[in-house]
Design an enzyme around this catalytic site. Structure first.
Site, PDB file in Angstrom:
ATOM      1  N   HIS A  46      -6.529   6.796  10.576  1.00  0.00           N
ATOM      2  CA  HIS A  46      -6.192   6.128   9.304  1.00  0.00           C
ATOM      3  C   HIS A  46      -6.421   4.625   9.433  1.00  0.00           C
ATOM      4  O   HIS A  46      -6.438   4.084  10.543  1.00  0.00           O
ATOM      5  CB  HIS A  46      -4.729   6.379   8.900  1.00  0.00           C
ATOM      6  CG  HIS A  46      -4.533   7.660   8.149  1.00  0.00           C
ATOM      7  ND1 HIS A  46      -4.236   8.847   8.767  1.00  0.00           N
ATOM      8  CD2 HIS A  46      -4.609   7.943   6.815  1.00  0.00           C
ATOM      9  CE1 HIS A  46      -4.123   9.806   7.856  1.00  0.00           C
ATOM     10  NE2 HIS A  46      -4.356   9.292   6.671  1.00  0.00           N
ATOM     11  N   LYS A  73      -1.796   1.358   7.676  1.00  0.00           N
ATOM     12  CA  LYS A  73      -0.838   2.475   7.601  1.00  0.00           C
ATOM     13  C   LYS A  73       0.324   2.216   8.558  1.00  0.00           C
ATOM     14  O   LYS A  73       0.125   1.887   9.723  1.00  0.00           O
ATOM     15  CB  LYS A  73      -1.537   3.807   7.924  1.00  0.00           C
ATOM     16  CG  LYS A  73      -0.638   5.005   7.699  1.00  0.00           C
ATOM     17  CD  LYS A  73      -1.422   6.306   7.659  1.00  0.00           C
ATOM     18  CE  LYS A  73      -0.531   7.530   7.628  1.00  0.00           C
ATOM     19  NZ  LYS A  73       0.317   7.620   6.432  1.00  0.00           N
TER      20      LYS A  73
END
Ligand SMILES: NC(=O)c1ccc[n+]([C@@H]2O[C@H](COP(=O)([O-])OP(=O)(O)OC[C@H]3O[C@@H](n4cnc5c(N)ncnc54)[C@H](O)[C@@H]3O)[C@@H](O)[C@H]2O)c1
Length: 248
Positions: A138, A142
């Site tokens: 990700h 995040k």
């Protein structure tokens, strides 16, 4: 359909574009920031609506559910962060005869990955030369790891596997135990979300990989769910719609 959009942030904008591309009308957009047409939800906004799609924040989850149910309008709710209130909201919908679908992941592709991961875990019960593991990438902003999607994949594998019984997300300073399922997380760049299930033996490797390009998959899933919900009554999970539409 005539659809009211509640929460006009990143998801709300994407939902509007998918609705228009599928020939639906926008009944209005509700967002307290002033980004939409209305700053708060009122019963009269649902007067001519066939559905409402909500991807907002959970602070008014109950008040909104009451308004949707009283108006008799099908509500699709992707708002997250109200897991502990699921039974309360179910009660509101059932008491008032409403139609409501919630889901923490409206991406049909992600659900296909869940199904494939579960199937893979079942296959290696009979092909014991294979090990299984999960990894996710990700973007650098995040704040949590592993992702909720990676944990869902891991839970599906644990439920099906005779080998794996424990999810391990830490860095390992030792050899992994056979019963441990390793879930790795990597952060960096602008990656919207990539999840891989790997099956590995001494002879070969099989990878099942889902790569999200953007939020379109979530938005499309919510619009298809709104179409599916027309004419139905009750409290639904997104899995009810996905398993029927995929025939699983
Ligand atoms: N279920 C899924 O598949 C899925 C996918 C992506 C995001 N989400 C969830 O959807 C929600 C929105 O995500 P986003 O990426 O669009 O966030 P975002 O921050 O871009 O937008 C959220 C918007 O909701 C508005 N809002 C806050 N409270 C509101 C209220 N009571 N009524 C109406 N609008 C309100 C905010 O002003 C903001 O514009 C979050 O809860 C997120 O976790 C769910």
């Amino acid at each position: 359909m005539n659809v009211l959009i509640v929460g006009y942030g990143r998801m709300g904008h994407m939902i509007e574009s998918i609705l228009r591309s599928r020939g639906h009308n926008i009944a209005g957009r509700v967002d307290p920031s002033g980004a939409g047409d209305y700053e708060s939800l009122r019963p009269d906004l649902l007067k001519d609506a066939d559905a409402v799609i909500e991807f907002a924040l959970p602070s008014s989850i109950r008040e909104n559910a009451e308004i949707y149910a009283d108006a008799g309008v099908a509500a699709i709710v992707g708002t997250t962060g109200w897991d502990a209130r699921r039974d309360e909201i179910k009660g509101v919908i059932e008491d008032r005869g409403g139609t409501y679908m919630w889901g923490s992941n409206f991406s049909i592709g992600a659900h296909m990955l869940f199904i494939l991961a579960e199937k893979a875990a079942g296959l290696i019960n009979s092909a014991i030369q294979y090990d299984i593991m999960v990894n996710e990438y990700h973007h650098k902003l995040k704040k949590d790891s592993p992702s909720g999607t990676a944990l869902t994949i891991a839970e599906k594998i644990i439920n099906k596997s005779e080998l794996k019984s424990e999810i391990v997300t830490d860095r390992l300073d030792r050899a992994i135990e056979p019963h441990e399922l390793h879930v790795g997380s990597v952060r960096g760049g602008a990656i919207p979300g990539t999840h891989t299930v790997t099956l590995d033996s001494t002879a070969d490797t099989i990878e099942i990989k889902h790569t999200a390009r953007n939020r379109e998959g979530f938005a499309l899933g919510s619009v298809l769910a709104a179409e599916w919900l027309q004419g139905k009554k009750g409290f639904f999970r997104v899995e009810d719609f996905i398993s029927e539409s995929l025939g699983v």
